[in-house]
Design a protein around this motif. Structure first.
Motif, PDB file in Angstrom:
ATOM      1  N   THR A  29     104.788  68.465   0.319  1.00 18.18           N
ATOM      2  CA  THR A  29     103.513  69.159   0.514  1.00 18.18           C
ATOM      3  C   THR A  29     102.652  69.286  -0.741  1.00 18.18           C
ATOM      4  O   THR A  29     101.525  69.787  -0.662  1.00 18.18           O
ATOM      5  CB  THR A  29     103.779  70.581   1.050  1.00 18.18           C
ATOM      6  OG1 THR A  29     104.638  71.275   0.128  1.00 18.18           O
ATOM      7  CG2 THR A  29     104.437  70.536   2.421  1.00 18.18           C
ATOM      8  N   SER A  30     103.129  68.847  -1.900  1.00 18.71           N
ATOM      9  CA  SER A  30     102.412  69.055  -3.152  1.00 18.71           C
ATOM     10  C   SER A  30     101.011  68.454  -3.135  1.00 18.71           C
ATOM     11  O   SER A  30     100.787  67.368  -2.609  1.00 18.71           O
ATOM     12  CB  SER A  30     103.201  68.446  -4.308  1.00 18.71           C
ATOM     13  OG  SER A  30     102.431  68.444  -5.496  1.00 18.71           O
TER      14      SER A  30
ATOM     15  N   SER B 274      98.157  64.372  -2.796  1.00 24.86           N
ATOM     16  CA  SER B 274      96.784  64.132  -2.337  1.00 24.86           C
ATOM     17  C   SER B 274      96.008  63.367  -3.406  1.00 24.86           C
ATOM     18  O   SER B 274      95.282  62.410  -3.110  1.00 24.86           O
ATOM     19  CB  SER B 274      96.067  65.450  -2.028  1.00 24.86           C
ATOM     20  OG  SER B 274      96.742  66.177  -1.026  1.00 24.86           O
ATOM     21  N   ASN B 275      96.189  63.776  -4.652  1.00 25.14           N
ATOM     22  CA  ASN B 275      95.523  63.095  -5.759  1.00 25.14           C
ATOM     23  C   ASN B 275      96.049  61.685  -5.946  1.00 25.14           C
ATOM     24  O   ASN B 275      95.296  60.767  -6.300  1.00 25.14           O
ATOM     25  CB  ASN B 275      95.685  63.906  -7.048  1.00 25.14           C
ATOM     26  CG  ASN B 275      95.030  65.276  -6.956  1.00 25.14           C
ATOM     27  OD1 ASN B 275      94.013  65.436  -6.264  1.00 25.14           O
ATOM     28  ND2 ASN B 275      95.594  66.260  -7.628  1.00 25.14           N
TER      29      ASN B 275
ATOM     30  N   PHE C 149     100.626  55.666   0.724  1.00 24.36           N
ATOM     31  CA  PHE C 149     101.239  56.972   0.975  1.00 24.36           C
ATOM     32  C   PHE C 149     100.570  57.667   2.157  1.00 24.36           C
ATOM     33  O   PHE C 149      99.337  57.704   2.269  1.00 24.36           O
ATOM     34  CB  PHE C 149     101.124  57.864  -0.262  1.00 24.36           C
ATOM     35  CG  PHE C 149     101.320  59.327   0.032  1.00 24.36           C
ATOM     36  CD1 PHE C 149     102.587  59.815   0.339  1.00 24.36           C
ATOM     37  CD2 PHE C 149     100.245  60.211   0.035  1.00 24.36           C
ATOM     38  CE1 PHE C 149     102.775  61.160   0.634  1.00 24.36           C
ATOM     39  CE2 PHE C 149     100.433  61.557   0.315  1.00 24.36           C
ATOM     40  CZ  PHE C 149     101.702  62.033   0.614  1.00 24.36           C
ATOM     41  N   PHE C 150     101.401  58.255   3.039  1.00 24.46           N
ATOM     42  CA  PHE C 150     100.922  59.062   4.158  1.00 24.46           C
ATOM     43  C   PHE C 150     101.885  60.228   4.348  1.00 24.46           C
ATOM     44  O   PHE C 150     103.041  60.164   3.914  1.00 24.46           O
ATOM     45  CB  PHE C 150     100.850  58.233   5.453  1.00 24.46           C
ATOM     46  CG  PHE C 150      99.954  57.032   5.359  1.00 24.46           C
ATOM     47  CD1 PHE C 150      98.615  57.122   5.695  1.00 24.46           C
ATOM     48  CD2 PHE C 150     100.455  55.813   4.916  1.00 24.46           C
ATOM     49  CE1 PHE C 150      97.782  56.015   5.596  1.00 24.46           C
ATOM     50  CE2 PHE C 150      99.632  54.700   4.807  1.00 24.46           C
ATOM     51  CZ  PHE C 150      98.296  54.802   5.149  1.00 24.46           C
ATOM     52  N   ARG C 151     101.414  61.288   4.986  1.00 25.35           N
ATOM     53  CA  ARG C 151     102.332  62.384   5.315  1.00 25.35           C
ATOM     54  C   ARG C 151     101.906  63.070   6.601  1.00 25.35           C
ATOM     55  O   ARG C 151     100.710  63.205   6.890  1.00 25.35           O
ATOM     56  CB  ARG C 151     102.452  63.389   4.168  1.00 25.35           C
ATOM     57  CG  ARG C 151     101.171  64.061   3.705  1.00 25.35           C
ATOM     58  CD  ARG C 151     101.480  65.050   2.580  1.00 25.35           C
ATOM     59  NE  ARG C 151     100.297  65.424   1.821  1.00 25.35           N
ATOM     60  CZ  ARG C 151     100.332  66.096   0.670  1.00 25.35           C
ATOM     61  NH1 ARG C 151     101.492  66.459   0.160  1.00 25.35           N
ATOM     62  NH2 ARG C 151      99.228  66.406   0.023  1.00 25.35           N
TER      63      ARG C 151
ATOM     64  N   ASP D 273      96.612  62.078   3.439  1.00 29.98           N
ATOM     65  CA  ASP D 273      96.807  63.421   3.988  1.00 29.98           C
ATOM     66  C   ASP D 273      96.526  63.418   5.495  1.00 29.98           C
ATOM     67  O   ASP D 273      95.751  62.608   5.999  1.00 29.98           O
ATOM     68  CB  ASP D 273      95.864  64.418   3.307  1.00 29.98           C
ATOM     69  CG  ASP D 273      96.414  64.908   1.986  1.00 29.98           C
ATOM     70  OD1 ASP D 273      97.595  64.643   1.693  1.00 29.98           O
ATOM     71  OD2 ASP D 273      95.647  65.544   1.235  1.00 29.98           O
ATOM     72  N   ARG D 274      97.141  64.351   6.173  1.00 24.89           N
ATOM     73  CA  ARG D 274      96.895  64.476   7.608  1.00 24.89           C
ATOM     74  C   ARG D 274      95.472  64.971   7.848  1.00 24.89           C
ATOM     75  O   ARG D 274      94.994  65.887   7.160  1.00 24.89           O
ATOM     76  CB  ARG D 274      97.906  65.433   8.219  1.00 24.89           C
ATOM     77  CG  ARG D 274      97.806  65.506   9.732  1.00 24.89           C
ATOM     78  CD  ARG D 274      99.065  66.035  10.336  1.00 24.89           C
ATOM     79  NE  ARG D 274      98.933  66.203  11.777  1.00 24.89           N
ATOM     80  CZ  ARG D 274      99.937  66.525  12.569  1.00 24.89           C
ATOM     81  NH1 ARG D 274     101.136  66.701  12.069  1.00 24.89           N
ATOM     82  NH2 ARG D 274      99.743  66.657  13.864  1.00 24.89           N
ATOM     83  N   ASN D 275      94.801  64.389   8.820  1.00 21.19           N
ATOM     84  CA  ASN D 275      93.420  64.738   9.136  1.00 21.19           C
ATOM     85  C   ASN D 275      93.415  65.995  10.009  1.00 21.19           C
ATOM     86  O   ASN D 275      93.572  65.921  11.225  1.00 21.19           O
ATOM     87  CB  ASN D 275      92.737  63.569   9.850  1.00 21.19           C
ATOM     88  CG  ASN D 275      91.245  63.806  10.052  1.00 21.19           C
ATOM     89  OD1 ASN D 275      90.778  64.947  10.002  1.00 21.19           O
ATOM     90  ND2 ASN D 275      90.506  62.739  10.273  1.00 21.19           N
TER      91      ASN D 275
END
Length: 586
Positions: free
Chosen positions: A318-319, A323-324, A334-336, A547-549
């Protein structure tokens, strides 16, 4: 003996019996071969094979046998009546009789060398490639911490049926592997073991020679629960359950390609996470990775995946640093499926400001953890923006008693806990919750959603605890998932299982979009703003940084508390009957 165990014989001598205790360190040796080695090293000549011909005959019989690998009789009992007994081998041999050691080394060792010299070819056929190392290459060798079904990675999950299934898999006898793994899965101990279910599905693919897509899941598994540098294996098993459930559901379809899963153990250690990532990117058929578990491990491996253009979807990291990372790489691999720390921080700050009406907080966090530091930073800015004040942020650096004294001196009204699950930090967190004993309201991040909270924290202390999590089974947007999960695993599952299920569903949906997929085209499918998949947490779409939309799929953060159920046990329940609505963070 050193070749088999990696230990000097002097470390293996039992001071009470004067015998070498070694078999549990070589679990892939069959009982027949283990007995032969013991006989070759017997201190009494009468107990040794009579001549080289007898040695050759016995080795030939072992080579021709279908005997499954089993752990030998001197394996320590790891589980007994639901308690753990840790057995260590003696490392100090200064007080052992010198004559006994000489007898074993010179007499037994000479006999063993003679036997190996006469029957080396047969031993080469019998000894597993993992033991012989450079002397014998493994077919499709994939590393010590990786397995499609060739080895057991999850601790304390061994059953006789599972061991036989793994041995058959490693030998390429996939029909037998399916039979044994089916028995292991249907056994009482195997019903909740996700590793067994994954291996069973992989074995079916091999036995049927079915077309398949290969993905990996990288999580902490074989870790020492007493090791302060690592986490226990339980969160890793929770993630495996989500992957296993998604794989099993998809592979039950009558036609089409299947999903094969490679399990990787990163031990939640940054250096091992890098090594695992290096091993995974070299797997030519591997299209994507579900993982890593923690933000620290994911960030450690991220550059390796990105450089080699291998998609990695984290269900639990979750960091904000990630995102950066996604923003700074285009195309981004990268995706989460989990929301970032901004959302958890917003939920907790909003709860304190509006519902609990608490404006002074003392914070426990670990500045050496990327996750802990990230969520502390996000919470601080949002709590202060709403009029709150952090009066102390050093609770993680003092004892629980001192932490509570500091909080009282600075007139804190609430304790905010953002520990990572590094063993030493986690133990300190549990002690702080119990020492607090409901004097203060305690709130915290998703790491506190843990079975140890239920087992270790007192009922009184637990009832003042509120936790923010990405998902809860009682508030699931997709009610079919928790019902299916409970049926499959014999109980409710955690948010880690749900988000891992979603990460796997995302890959399954993407893999179905084209007949011919590569790592690059898979990334392109996931990065398409029109891509979406359905999972336990609802509809899943991604921003360009991975990141999740949240604007499109509207995932919500849930606040849960601990209550005592009718059976007198603690359980997590949503704070409200409806999802706690959180304003989207800026």
């Amino acid at each position: 003996m050193y070749l088999l165990t990696g230990r000097h014989p002097s470390e293996l001598i039992n001071s009470k019996t004067n015998q070498l205790t070694w078999r549990n360190l070589a679990p892939r040796i069959s009982i027949g071969l283990a007995q032969l080695i013991d006989d070759l090293m017997a201190s009494s000549p009468a107990d040794r094979p009579r001549n080289s011909q007898e040695i050759r005959q016995r080795i030939q019989a072992i080579a021709n046998s279908d005997e499954p690998v089993k752990l030998a009789n001197n394996k320590p009992n790891l589980v007994n009546n639901n308690t753990f007994e840790i057995t260590q081998f003696p490392t100090n041999i200064t007080n052992l009789p010198h004559k006994s050691i000489v007898n074993i080394w010179l007499v037994g060792g000479a006999t063993l060398l003679l036997g190996l010299g006469l029957a080396g070819t047969l031993l080469y056929r019998i000894l597993p490639c993992e033991i012989l190392g450079h002397f014998k290459s493994c077919p499709d060798a994939i590393g010590e911490h990786l397995s499609y079904g060739e080895k057991i990675l999850t601790p304390l999950s061994e059953t006789p049926e599972k061991q036989k299934g793994v041995e058959a898999f490693q030998s390429g006898k996939y029909d037998k592997a399916v039979d044994w793994l089916k028995k292991a899965w249907s056994s009482e101990q195997g019903k909740r073991d996700p590793e067994t279910l994954i291996y069973l599905n992989n074995a079916r693919i091999e036995a049927q020679k079915a077309q398949s897509y290969t993905i990996a899941v990288a999580v902490p598994l074989d870790t020492n629960p007493l090791d302060n540098s690592s986490e226990g294996s339980y969160p890793g098993l929770e993630v495996l359950r989500g992957v296993a459930q998604a794989q099993d559901e998809f592979n039950q379809q009558p036609n089409g390609a299947r999903i094969k899963v490679l399990i990787a153990d990163d031990a939640n250690n940054s250096e091992q996470a890098k090594k695992v990532a290096e091993a995974l990117v070299k797997q030519e058929k591997l299209l994507a990775v579900v993982g890593q578990y923690t933000s620290d491990s994911t960030l450690a491996a991220a550059d390796i995946y990105q450089k080699n253009q291998l998609v990695f979807v984290s269900p639990t990291s979750t960091s904000e640093e990630l995102s950066n990372f996604g923003k700074s790489h285009q195309p981004n691999f990268f995706f989460r499926t989990v929301l970032s720390d901004r959302f958890t921080a917003q939920a907790l700050a909003q709860y304190l400001n509006k519902q609990a009406n608490q404006q002074k907080a003392a914070v426990f966090y670990n500045p050496r953890s990327k996750y802990s530091k990230s969520i502390f930073k996000e919470f601080s800015s949002r709590f202060k923006a709403n009029g709150g004040k952090i009066v102390d942020d050093s609770l993680g650096r003092v004892s629980p008693v001192k932490a509570l004294n500091q909080a009282a001196k600075k007139e804190a009204k609430v304790l905010v806990l953002f520990p990572n699950t590094q063993r030493g930090v986690w133990n300190q967190t549990l002690k702080l919750i119990n020492t607090n004993d409901c004097k203060y309201l305690v709130i915290g991040g998703d790491t506190l959603y843990n079975s140890e909270i239920l087992d270790v924290v007192s009922k009184k202390a637990a009832q003042c605890l509120v936790i923010a999590v990405p998902w809860h089974s009682m508030d699931s947007p997709n009610q079919e998932f928790p019902q299916a999960a409970e049926k499959l695993w014999g109980g409710s599952v955690s948010w880690r299982t749900a988000l891992a299920y979603d990460a796997t569903q995302v890959l399954i949906k993407a893999l179905q979009t084209k007949n011919q997929l590569s790592r690059k085209t898979l990334q392109q499918v996931l990065a398409n703003p029109n891509f979406q998949a359905n999972g336990a947490t609802g509809t899943i779409q991604f921003h360009s940084n991975g990141d999740r939309n949240d604007q499109e799929s509207k995932p919500t953060t849930k606040l849960v508390k601990l209550v005592v159920n009718k059976q007198g046990n603690l359980m997590f329940v949503p704070l409200d009957t409806m999802p706690y609505v959180i304003n989207s963070p800026p």
